[in-house]
Each structure stands twice: as structure tokens, then as C-alpha cells.
Design an enzyme around this catalytic site. Structure first.
Site, PDB file in Angstrom:
ATOM      1  CB  SER A  30      -0.929   0.016   1.218  1.00  0.00           C
ATOM      2  OG  SER A  30      -1.774  -1.101   1.234  1.00  0.00           O
ATOM      3  CB  SER A  40      -2.013  -0.231   5.098  1.00  0.00           C
ATOM      4  OG  SER A  40      -2.960   0.082   4.108  1.00  0.00           O
ATOM      5  CG  ASP A  43       2.987  -4.650   2.937  1.00  0.00           C
ATOM      6  OD1 ASP A  43       2.830  -5.566   3.751  1.00  0.00           O
ATOM      7  OD2 ASP A  43       2.041  -4.021   2.423  1.00  0.00           O
ATOM      8  CD  GLU A  77       3.042  -9.420   4.271  1.00  0.00           C
ATOM      9  OE1 GLU A  77       3.363 -10.046   3.234  1.00  0.00           O
ATOM     10  OE2 GLU A  77       1.897  -9.015   4.500  1.00  0.00           O
ATOM     11  CG  ASP A 120       1.515 -14.379  -2.224  1.00  0.00           C
ATOM     12  OD1 ASP A 120       0.851 -14.227  -3.258  1.00  0.00           O
ATOM     13  OD2 ASP A 120       1.103 -14.073  -1.085  1.00  0.00           O
ATOM     14  CD  GLN A 162      -4.347 -21.201   2.931  1.00  0.00           C
ATOM     15  OE1 GLN A 162      -3.958 -22.346   2.746  1.00  0.00           O
ATOM     16  NE2 GLN A 162      -5.130 -20.872   3.963  1.00  0.00           N
ATOM     17  CB  ALA A 165      -8.868 -22.157   3.009  1.00  0.00           C
ATOM     18  CG  ASP A 166      -6.903 -17.923   4.784  1.00  0.00           C
ATOM     19  OD1 ASP A 166      -6.968 -18.968   5.459  1.00  0.00           O
ATOM     20  OD2 ASP A 166      -5.856 -17.501   4.262  1.00  0.00           O
ATOM     21  CE  LYS A 193      -4.836  -6.354   0.004  1.00  0.00           C
ATOM     22  NZ  LYS A 193      -4.727  -6.844   1.397  1.00  0.00           N
TER      23      LYS A 193
END
Length: 253
Positions: A30, A40, A43, A77, A120, A162, A165-166, A193
Site C-alpha cells: 500500500s 494497512s 510491507d 509484514e 506470492d 488458500q 479457505a481464509d 486494493k
């Protein structure tokens, strides 16, 4: 770009823990796409000469746990890659170390991040190169090779199962990531986003628009993160539709 990215405290932390192993520290996500939003993370990508030792992993986790998400500080992150593992580029790329707040319970149990194949990384490195924001060291283009479009496309699609699944416990993020995957496949660009949600909402059937629009509003801090019965019942049908259009877009790419 504004310097208000909240990452200045991380550079001395990284130098304390990794020393001269560091080749460069770059922003992505972001902060470089459209500016930090209320939810956010910071990152950060760290490019190093060699794989981290067990002691370095332990110390880095401990240091990050003390600052990430502390009062007045955004969650972090942080990803570490060994330059020789990503340059020259090959697929799938290898992530040497990953720190994220969703893994905090594992860290508290003593689990340390280990190297692993990580598709990723393809969109992450693409965002890093596009953002061109170095916190330390040379520009990203001097550290990293561009990711071929074919690898970017297959990497973002690889994460769809995945994400599905989340969906129940990370609803906002999953829906917005689906919107970004669809947008990237259709336009060959990675958008923020909220910008991806804007693009996708215009193309969704009317019955799915409110769900994705709500996810976008939460992300921007315009509304609280509550999913009432009406919206909640529409989450999975909206996600199912997004997965279908992602599949069709990938087949055409």
C-alpha cells in the site's frame, strides 16, 4: 512519495540484526501503490547476500515482535530474499524469511520462519519494482529482476485456494485480494486494493456489488468492520463469483 510510510524505525533494527548481510531494504504494498490505509501493514522487502542463520532468524523475530503493532506503530509484514535466489529470476521464487502478525502465535511458541518456495513473491517483487522506493541501499531495479507476466499471472492464481479457505476469518482482505487478482489478470497492472475494488464493482452483477463495496469501505476506514446478516449471507456467493471470473480471465491470458 511522502516519507510518511511509518518504516523509518525498521532500518536500524535490520542493521542491528542482519548487519552487512543486507544489500537493500525496499517498500512495497500500500505504501507505494496508493498510500497507507487505516488497516494497512508496513510491507518491507529485505534483499540479502546469504540465507539467514538460525540465530539471526530468532533475533529478528524477537525484535519485530516488540515493535510490530505496538501502540502507535503499524503492524509489519517483512520478507527477506537472498538475491541469488531471485536474480536471475526463476519460478517459483524462494522466500528466506517471513514475518507477519497473523503468525504471531507460532512465533510465541518458538517456531522460526524457514526458507520455502513462495509463488506470492512474484506480485510482491513486481510491486517493489513498480514502487521504486528504497529505505536503504540502491534502487529496487539494481537488486531485482523483473517478473515475467506469465509468472506473475500464475503466481496470483496459485493463491486462490488458500484465500478461499481464509474467507470466513479474513473476509475483507480475501474479497479485496480477489478483486486485485481479477484486475491484474484483466489489465496486466497491480492496483491498490481499493482501486481494484472500484474496478471490480463496476463489472460485478448488481447482487454482489454491496459486499465488495463494503469490504472497500472497511479498508478505507469509512465504516466499521461489521458484516450484518444481509451482507454476511452474500459474502460466499460474491467470493464464488470472483473465483469463477478469475478462472476465466486466467484461461484467456
Amino acid at each position: 512519495m511522502s516519507e510518511d510510510h511509518g518504516a523509518a524505525h525498521l532500518v536500524p533494527l535490520l542493521h542491528r540484526t542482519l548487519g552487512d548481510n543486507i544489500l537493500g531494504v525496499c517498500l512495497h504494498g500500500s505504501a507505494v501503490l496508493a498510500g497507507l490505509r487505516p488497516h494497512s501493514d508496513i510491507d518491507v522487502l529485505v534483499v540479502v547476500r546469504r540465507s539467514l542463520t538460525e540465530d539471526e532468524r530468532r533475533v529478528l523475530v524477537r525484535e519485530l515482535m516488540q515493535v510490530s503493532g505496538a501502540p502507535g506503530v503499524r503492524p509489519v509484514e517483512l520478507i527477506v530474499v537472498v538475491q541469488d535466489e531471485v536474480r536471475p529470476w526463476r519460478y517459483p521464487p524462494v522466500c528466506d524469511f517471513l514475518y507477519g502478525e497473523w503468525l504471531r502465535e507460532e512465533y510465541e511458541r518458538g517456531v522460526l520462519p524457514e526458507p520455502g518456495s513462495t509463488p506470492d513473491l512474484a506480485p510482491l517483487l513486481t510491486m517493489t519494482l513498480a514502487g521504486d522506493t528504497a529505505l536503504y541501499g540502491p534502487s529496487p531495479a539494481q537488486l531485482l529482476d523483473p517478473v515475467p507476466l506469465v509468472d506473475l499471472r500464475r503466481a496470483i492464481v496459485a493463491g486462490v485456494p488458500q484465500l478461499m479457505a481464509d474467507l470466513d476469518h479474513d473476509t475483507r482482505n480475501v474479497l479485496l485480494t480477489f478483486a486485485r487478482i481479477w484486475t491484474t489478470l484483466a489489465t496486466d497492472t497491480i492496483r491498490s486494493k481499493d482501486a481494484a475494488a472500484d474496478w471490480a464493482v463496476e463489472r460485478l452483477p448488481s447482487g454482489h456489488r454491496a459486499v465488495l463495496a463494503h469490504a472497500r469501505a472497511v479498508y478505507l476506514g469509512d465504516v466499521e468492520e461489521r458484516w450484518d446478516d444481509g451482507l454476511r449471507s452474500g459474502v460466499r456467493p460474491c467470493a464464488d463469483f470472483l473465483v469463477q471470473v478469475i478462472g476465466r480471465a486466467y484461461e484467456r491470458s
